[in-house]
Design a protein around this motif. Structure first.
Motif, PDB file in Angstrom:
ATOM      1  N   ALA A 177       0.852  -1.184   0.000  1.00 45.47           N
ATOM      2  CA  ALA A 177       0.000   0.000   0.000  1.00 45.47           C
ATOM      3  C   ALA A 177       0.883   1.227   0.000  1.00 45.47           C
ATOM      4  O   ALA A 177       1.705   1.414   0.894  1.00 45.47           O
ATOM      5  CB  ALA A 177      -0.916   0.000   1.213  1.00 45.47           C
ATOM      6  N   SER A 178       0.693   2.078  -0.990  1.00 44.24           N
ATOM      7  CA  SER A 178       1.533   3.269  -1.079  1.00 44.24           C
ATOM      8  C   SER A 178       1.219   4.275   0.023  1.00 44.24           C
ATOM      9  O   SER A 178       2.052   5.126   0.346  1.00 44.24           O
ATOM     10  CB  SER A 178       1.342   3.939  -2.444  1.00 44.24           C
ATOM     11  OG  SER A 178      -0.009   4.358  -2.619  1.00 44.24           O
ATOM     12  N   ASP A 179       0.009   4.187   0.635  1.00 42.90           N
ATOM     13  CA  ASP A 179      -0.397   5.164   1.642  1.00 42.90           C
ATOM     14  C   ASP A 179      -0.417   4.622   3.062  1.00 42.90           C
ATOM     15  O   ASP A 179      -0.884   5.279   3.976  1.00 42.90           O
ATOM     16  CB  ASP A 179      -1.778   5.719   1.304  1.00 42.90           C
ATOM     17  CG  ASP A 179      -2.847   4.634   1.343  1.00 42.90           C
ATOM     18  OD1 ASP A 179      -2.532   3.471   1.023  1.00 42.90           O
ATOM     19  OD2 ASP A 179      -3.996   4.944   1.695  1.00 42.90           O
ATOM     20  N   GLN A 180       0.077   3.423   3.274  1.00 43.95           N
ATOM     21  CA  GLN A 180       0.076   2.845   4.612  1.00 43.95           C
ATOM     22  C   GLN A 180       1.056   3.579   5.508  1.00 43.95           C
ATOM     23  O   GLN A 180       2.210   3.783   5.138  1.00 43.95           O
ATOM     24  CB  GLN A 180       0.446   1.349   4.541  1.00 43.95           C
ATOM     25  CG  GLN A 180       0.626   0.682   5.884  1.00 43.95           C
ATOM     26  CD  GLN A 180      -0.687   0.515   6.629  1.00 43.95           C
ATOM     27  OE1 GLN A 180      -1.750   0.727   6.058  1.00 43.95           O
ATOM     28  NE2 GLN A 180      -0.619   0.160   7.880  1.00 43.95           N
ATOM     29  N   ASP A 181       0.595   4.014   6.708  1.00 49.15           N
ATOM     30  CA  ASP A 181       1.497   4.741   7.601  1.00 49.15           C
ATOM     31  C   ASP A 181       2.484   3.822   8.290  1.00 49.15           C
ATOM     32  O   ASP A 181       3.529   4.252   8.753  1.00 49.15           O
ATOM     33  CB  ASP A 181       0.712   5.550   8.644  1.00 49.15           C
ATOM     34  CG  ASP A 181      -0.164   4.675   9.528  1.00 49.15           C
ATOM     35  OD1 ASP A 181      -0.595   3.615   9.057  1.00 49.15           O
ATOM     36  OD2 ASP A 181      -0.425   5.078  10.677  1.00 49.15           O
ATOM     37  N   PHE A 182       2.177   2.514   8.365  1.00 49.43           N
ATOM     38  CA  PHE A 182       3.090   1.532   8.930  1.00 49.43           C
ATOM     39  C   PHE A 182       3.810   0.828   7.786  1.00 49.43           C
ATOM     40  O   PHE A 182       3.219   0.077   7.032  1.00 49.43           O
ATOM     41  CB  PHE A 182       2.323   0.519   9.786  1.00 49.43           C
ATOM     42  CG  PHE A 182       3.164  -0.624  10.283  1.00 49.43           C
ATOM     43  CD1 PHE A 182       4.162  -0.405  11.213  1.00 49.43           C
ATOM     44  CD2 PHE A 182       2.954  -1.910   9.832  1.00 49.43           C
ATOM     45  CE1 PHE A 182       4.936  -1.451  11.693  1.00 49.43           C
ATOM     46  CE2 PHE A 182       3.710  -2.963  10.292  1.00 49.43           C
ATOM     47  CZ  PHE A 182       4.707  -2.729  11.236  1.00 49.43           C
ATOM     48  N   LEU A 183       5.092   1.129   7.619  1.00 52.62           N
ATOM     49  CA  LEU A 183       5.894   0.566   6.526  1.00 52.62           C
ATOM     50  C   LEU A 183       5.254   0.867   5.170  1.00 52.62           C
ATOM     51  O   LEU A 183       5.201   0.008   4.286  1.00 52.62           O
ATOM     52  CB  LEU A 183       6.079  -0.943   6.701  1.00 52.62           C
ATOM     53  CG  LEU A 183       6.860  -1.394   7.951  1.00 52.62           C
ATOM     54  CD1 LEU A 183       6.930  -2.913   8.018  1.00 52.62           C
ATOM     55  CD2 LEU A 183       8.265  -0.811   7.966  1.00 52.62           C
ATOM     56  N   GLY A 184       4.751   2.111   5.008  1.00 47.92           N
ATOM     57  CA  GLY A 184       4.136   2.495   3.754  1.00 47.92           C
ATOM     58  C   GLY A 184       5.102   2.368   2.592  1.00 47.92           C
ATOM     59  O   GLY A 184       6.260   2.759   2.678  1.00 47.92           O
ATOM     60  N   GLY A 185       4.629   1.794   1.486  1.00 49.06           N
ATOM     61  CA  GLY A 185       5.459   1.605   0.312  1.00 49.06           C
ATOM     62  C   GLY A 185       6.334   0.378   0.352  1.00 49.06           C
ATOM     63  O   GLY A 185       7.083   0.123  -0.599  1.00 49.06           O
ATOM     64  N   VAL A 186       6.253  -0.415   1.430  1.00 47.15           N
ATOM     65  CA  VAL A 186       7.055  -1.630   1.556  1.00 47.15           C
ATOM     66  C   VAL A 186       6.119  -2.835   1.541  1.00 47.15           C
ATOM     67  O   VAL A 186       5.181  -2.901   2.345  1.00 47.15           O
ATOM     68  CB  VAL A 186       7.872  -1.629   2.855  1.00 47.15           C
ATOM     69  CG1 VAL A 186       8.655  -2.932   3.003  1.00 47.15           C
ATOM     70  CG2 VAL A 186       8.811  -0.429   2.895  1.00 47.15           C
ATOM     71  N   PRO A 187       6.299  -3.806   0.640  1.00 45.99           N
ATOM     72  CA  PRO A 187       5.456  -5.005   0.649  1.00 45.99           C
ATOM     73  C   PRO A 187       5.589  -5.750   1.975  1.00 45.99           C
ATOM     74  O   PRO A 187       6.693  -5.961   2.474  1.00 45.99           O
ATOM     75  CB  PRO A 187       5.999  -5.838  -0.520  1.00 45.99           C
ATOM     76  CG  PRO A 187       6.689  -4.846  -1.400  1.00 45.99           C
ATOM     77  CD  PRO A 187       7.263  -3.814  -0.485  1.00 45.99           C
ATOM     78  N   ILE A 188       4.445  -6.139   2.558  1.00 46.09           N
ATOM     79  CA  ILE A 188       4.425  -6.803   3.859  1.00 46.09           C
ATOM     80  C   ILE A 188       3.929  -8.233   3.682  1.00 46.09           C
ATOM     81  O   ILE A 188       2.793  -8.462   3.257  1.00 46.09           O
ATOM     82  CB  ILE A 188       3.514  -6.054   4.841  1.00 46.09           C
ATOM     83  CG1 ILE A 188       4.007  -4.614   5.031  1.00 46.09           C
ATOM     84  CG2 ILE A 188       3.453  -6.771   6.182  1.00 46.09           C
ATOM     85  CD1 ILE A 188       3.091  -3.775   5.895  1.00 46.09           C
ATOM     86  N   PRO A 189       4.762  -9.242   3.984  1.00 50.51           N
ATOM     87  CA  PRO A 189       4.318 -10.632   3.903  1.00 50.51           C
ATOM     88  C   PRO A 189       3.459 -10.999   5.100  1.00 50.51           C
ATOM     89  O   PRO A 189       3.601 -10.423   6.191  1.00 50.51           O
ATOM     90  CB  PRO A 189       5.630 -11.418   3.900  1.00 50.51           C
ATOM     91  CG  PRO A 189       6.580 -10.544   4.660  1.00 50.51           C
ATOM     92  CD  PRO A 189       6.182  -9.126   4.359  1.00 50.51           C
ATOM     93  N   GLY A 190       2.550 -11.935   4.902  1.00 50.11           N
ATOM     94  CA  GLY A 190       1.693 -12.385   5.992  1.00 50.11           C
ATOM     95  C   GLY A 190       1.499 -13.887   5.955  1.00 50.11           C
ATOM     96  O   GLY A 190       1.605 -14.531   4.908  1.00 50.11           O
ATOM     97  N   ILE A 191       1.206 -14.440   7.128  1.00 50.78           N
ATOM     98  CA  ILE A 191       0.911 -15.861   7.237  1.00 50.78           C
ATOM     99  C   ILE A 191      -0.108 -16.062   8.346  1.00 50.78           C
ATOM    100  O   ILE A 191      -0.034 -15.401   9.388  1.00 50.78           O
ATOM    101  CB  ILE A 191       2.186 -16.694   7.503  1.00 50.78           C
ATOM    102  CG1 ILE A 191       1.844 -18.186   7.582  1.00 50.78           C
ATOM    103  CG2 ILE A 191       2.896 -16.212   8.769  1.00 50.78           C
ATOM    104  CD1 ILE A 191       3.055 -19.089   7.670  1.00 50.78           C
ATOM    105  N   ALA A 192      -1.084 -16.903   8.109  1.00 51.67           N
ATOM    106  CA  ALA A 192      -2.107 -17.178   9.106  1.00 51.67           C
ATOM    107  C   ALA A 192      -2.576 -18.615   8.953  1.00 51.67           C
ATOM    108  O   ALA A 192      -2.419 -19.237   7.893  1.00 51.67           O
ATOM    109  CB  ALA A 192      -3.279 -16.213   8.962  1.00 51.67           C
ATOM    110  N   TYR A 193      -3.155 -19.136  10.037  1.00 49.93           N
ATOM    111  CA  TYR A 193      -3.697 -20.497  10.007  1.00 49.93           C
ATOM    112  C   TYR A 193      -5.181 -20.440  10.327  1.00 49.93           C
ATOM    113  O   TYR A 193      -5.588 -19.826  11.322  1.00 49.93           O
ATOM    114  CB  TYR A 193      -2.994 -21.391  11.016  1.00 49.93           C
ATOM    115  CG  TYR A 193      -3.366 -22.855  10.873  1.00 49.93           C
ATOM    116  CD1 TYR A 193      -2.858 -23.612   9.811  1.00 49.93           C
ATOM    117  CD2 TYR A 193      -4.230 -23.469  11.777  1.00 49.93           C
ATOM    118  CE1 TYR A 193      -3.195 -24.948   9.663  1.00 49.93           C
ATOM    119  CE2 TYR A 193      -4.572 -24.811  11.637  1.00 49.93           C
ATOM    120  CZ  TYR A 193      -4.052 -25.543  10.571  1.00 49.93           C
ATOM    121  OH  TYR A 193      -4.388 -26.873  10.422  1.00 49.93           O
ATOM    122  N   LEU A 194      -5.982 -21.026   9.473  1.00 54.25           N
ATOM    123  CA  LEU A 194      -7.416 -21.101   9.661  1.00 54.25           C
ATOM    124  C   LEU A 194      -7.750 -22.435  10.316  1.00 54.25           C
ATOM    125  O   LEU A 194      -7.525 -23.497   9.736  1.00 54.25           O
ATOM    126  CB  LEU A 194      -8.132 -20.954   8.318  1.00 54.25           C
ATOM    127  CG  LEU A 194      -9.652 -20.808   8.337  1.00 54.25           C
ATOM    128  CD1 LEU A 194     -10.119 -20.066   7.098  1.00 54.25           C
ATOM    129  CD2 LEU A 194     -10.360 -22.151   8.422  1.00 54.25           C
TER     130      LEU A 194
END
Length: 331
Positions: A177-194
């Motif tokens: 997200a180019s407008d994210q205030d937390f690490l804006g402009g940096v791709p953020i990886p995620g992982i979750a378990y359902l």
């Protein structure tokens, strides 16, 4: 392979896209986008009108009133049992009536705040049962949308769902997200378990979100979600009849905009609020109607690069009621 109910998928989709953050798609569209069953997309459109009566602005002797218009449209372009292409659009207008000024710069508070977005999504289901998808959204959130490239935003989400048995799954994501205030402009990886041992309980645990859903008795659903960094949603929904549901909930949420005439190009105009909501929704196959209302509190605007700047150009707005009406059409 089966999915552990539609609501866990909805929670995942909402969390991923709000974590960016964005509300680019309605909940049903998020559910459709992430459900591993492909080929059943329906065109849909939603319009919601929300009225926030005038409340005092701290220290300025006036008040602030908002009439919010929210319109969204989603259209499938192509779909089969293995592939789906769709496009979507959203327009939100905050029509603001106030004489307030931004205290640090002395500028008049905007009379209109727009959020205009268009996006495209693609999903594919592999022979292995894995499902992968991607979504790209381009738009502008500003008092003067698309005034320049500095008021534009780009957001992208990529996801892979890896089933674990019939009910559980690993969920991998990459969010930009180019407008994210937390690490804006940096791709953020995620992982979750359902984790869903039964139709009555589902938990999604991981980063960048967590959620839980529990159905303690027939007709009653309790769910809660946390989305970084400051988004919380909790809701209790009771189904009175198949087409009629009532609900009560709590939300801690925020929006952000780029003022076209801001002095620092990195600044955004943030709005934070907490709300208590009660409502009712009546859904038929092609049309849904929803009425809701409640109480807003802990409301404030500020302008800065992130939450740490929350005392800059700040307006505190009084607590008060709100009412809303929404119409959804599926065709």
């Amino acid at each position: 392979m089966s999915l552990a109910g539609p609501l866990p998928v909805l929670a995942l989709g909402t969390a991923l896209l709000f974590a960016v953050p964005t509300v680019a798609l309605a909940q049903a569209e998020l559910q459709t986008w992430l459900n591993p069953t492909l080929g059943k997309l329906m065109p849909r459109s939603d319009y919601k009108l929300t009225y926030f009566p005038g409340q005092p602005v701290d220290g300025q002797g006036g008040d602030l009133r908002i009439l919010e218009h929210n319109f969204s449209l989603t259209l499938p372009l192509f779909q089969s049992t293995t592939d789906e292409w769709s496009v979507s659009g959203k327009v939100r207008l905050e029509d603001i009536d106030t004489r307030a000024i931004l205290p640090d710069t002395g500028e008049r508070f905007p009379g209109e705040l727009w959020d205009v977005r268009v996006g495209a999504s693609y999903r594919h289901r592999f022979d292995s049962g894995w499902t992968a998808g991607a979504s790209v959204t381009v738009g502008s959130a500003s008092d003067k949308p698309f005034a320049s490239v500095d008021e534009m935003i780009v957001r992208a989400v990529g996801m892979v769902r890896v089933p674990q048995g019939d009910r559980n799954a690993w969920l991998f994501s990459l969010i930009y997200a180019s407008d994210q205030d937390f690490l804006g402009g940096v791709p953020i990886p995620g992982i979750a378990y359902l984790y869903s041992p039964s139709d009555r309980f589902t938990a999604v645990i991981g980063f960048p979100f967590s959620s839980i859903e529990w159905k303690p008795i027939e007709g009653l659903t309790l769910d809660a979600e946390y989305f970084p960094l400051r988004r919380v949603r909790a809701r209790a929904t009771y189904q009175i009849l198949p087409p009629l549901r009532i609900y009560a909930g709590f939300d801690w949420d925020n929006d952000r905009y780029y003022r076209a005439d801001r002095q620092n190009k990195g600044d955004q105009l943030f709005y934070y609020e907490k709300r208590l909501t009660v409502g009712a929704r009546f859904d038929l196959r092609h049309v849904g109607v929803e009425l809701s209302g409640g109480y807003l509190f802990d409301r404030f605007f500020f302008e800065g690069e992130g939450y740490s700047d929350r005392h800059d150009n700040r307006l505190d707005v009084g607590s008060g009621p709100f009412v809303a009406a929404k119409v959804s059409v599926r065709f």
